[in-house]
Design an enzyme around this catalytic site. Structure first.
Site, PDB file in Angstrom:
ATOM      1  N   MET A   1      -6.206   7.877  16.615  1.00  0.00           N
ATOM      2  CA  MET A   1      -5.934   6.449  16.475  1.00  0.00           C
ATOM      3  C   MET A   1      -5.429   6.113  15.075  1.00  0.00           C
ATOM      4  O   MET A   1      -4.602   5.215  14.906  1.00  0.00           O
ATOM      5  CB  MET A   1      -7.187   5.633  16.799  1.00  0.00           C
ATOM      6  CG  MET A   1      -7.645   5.748  18.241  1.00  0.00           C
ATOM      7  SD  MET A   1      -6.337   5.412  19.455  1.00  0.00           S
ATOM      8  CE  MET A   1      -5.860   3.752  19.002  1.00  0.00           C
TER       9      MET A   1
ATOM     10  N   CYS B   1     -13.147   1.745  17.452  1.00  0.00           N
ATOM     11  CA  CYS B   1     -12.896   2.908  16.593  1.00  0.00           C
ATOM     12  C   CYS B   1     -13.981   3.018  15.524  1.00  0.00           C
ATOM     13  O   CYS B   1     -14.479   2.012  15.020  1.00  0.00           O
ATOM     14  CB  CYS B   1     -11.531   2.790  15.909  1.00  0.00           C
ATOM     15  SG  CYS B   1     -10.164   3.283  16.948  1.00  0.00           S
TER      16      CYS B   1
ATOM     17  N   ASP C   1       9.713  -6.184  10.032  1.00  0.00           N
ATOM     18  CA  ASP C   1       9.542  -7.364   9.183  1.00  0.00           C
ATOM     19  C   ASP C   1      10.589  -7.418   8.068  1.00  0.00           C
ATOM     20  O   ASP C   1      11.121  -8.487   7.769  1.00  0.00           O
ATOM     21  CB  ASP C   1       8.146  -7.357   8.573  1.00  0.00           C
ATOM     22  CG  ASP C   1       7.943  -8.500   7.597  1.00  0.00           C
ATOM     23  OD1 ASP C   1       8.028  -9.663   8.023  1.00  0.00           O
ATOM     24  OD2 ASP C   1       7.726  -8.231   6.398  1.00  0.00           O
TER      25      ASP C   1
END
Length: 208
Positions: free
Chosen positions: A158, A121, A173
């Site tokens: 992206m 990228c 998390d």
């Protein structure tokens, strides 16, 4: 396997059949023609893949000749929780704190670091990154939508996808202390604007 190797294997096959007295309607010219068609198809596909060179090696796309234009992309993800975990998140009672606020910030930070996470990228100068996290009580899920905007030489799909992915992982998390039975899914590009390929919008009939 290269075209030359496949051709050699095919010829060995014909030689073996001939030596063994096995009759076959396949001719050497037929095999050669089929292999060349296959080889040309592989070359065409390889040329269409912008992140590989003529030898199939990974490469970064050179965008230096492109004129900067406005680029925008929107992606989404869904984090499915158990009912008790969802309730704790909804009531802001999880020990790690305000899950949605932290996940939003994490998603924005993730978009900024996309070029460090995805090897090929480009480092895109982002003009804006927006995330919207909403609670779906019917499915005990968090719906995530993220939009990245830039004025540059390459798209920001992206960056948008990274934003929603990092936001989803942050939710995992912060909730995993209650339950690991958490599913992250439906990470997908919803829309992109700008660039040579033009406007794309995921149709409602597309498979998810």
């Amino acid at each position: 396997m290269s075209f030359r190797c496949l051709e050699q294997v095919a010829r060995k096959f014909l030689q073996y059949n001939t030596a063994s007295g096995i009759t076959t309607s396949i001719r050497s010219s037929d095999i050669e023609g089929s292999l060349r068609t296959w080889n040309n198809s592989v070359i065409a596909i390889r040329n269409a893949l912008t992140h590989s060179d003529q030898h199939g090696k990974a490469k970064m796309v050179d965008v230096s000749d492109k004129v900067p234009t406005k680029r925008e992309a929107t992606a989404s993800a869904i984090v499915s929780l158990q009912q008790d975990t969802f309730k704790l998140l909804q009531d802001n009672q999880l020990k790690k704190g305000d899950v949605l606020s932290v996940a939003t910030l994490a998603g924005i930070m993730g978009a900024k670091e996309c070029h460090r996470l995805i090897p090929l990228c480009h480092h895109v100068p982002l003009s804006n990154v927006k995330l919207n996290l909403s609670l779906n009580e019917e499915s005990n899920a968090v719906n995530i939508a993220g939009t990245a905007v830039s004025v540059g030489q390459t798209g920001v799909e992206m960056e948008a996808l990274t934003a929603v992915s990092i936001a989803a992982l942050t939710i995992y998390d912060m909730c995993k202390g209650v339950s690991q039975n958490i599913v992250i899914g439906d990470i997908q590009l919803l829309e992109k604007k700008g660039g040579k390929s033009g406007h794309y919008r995921k149709s409602a009939s597309s498979a998810t």
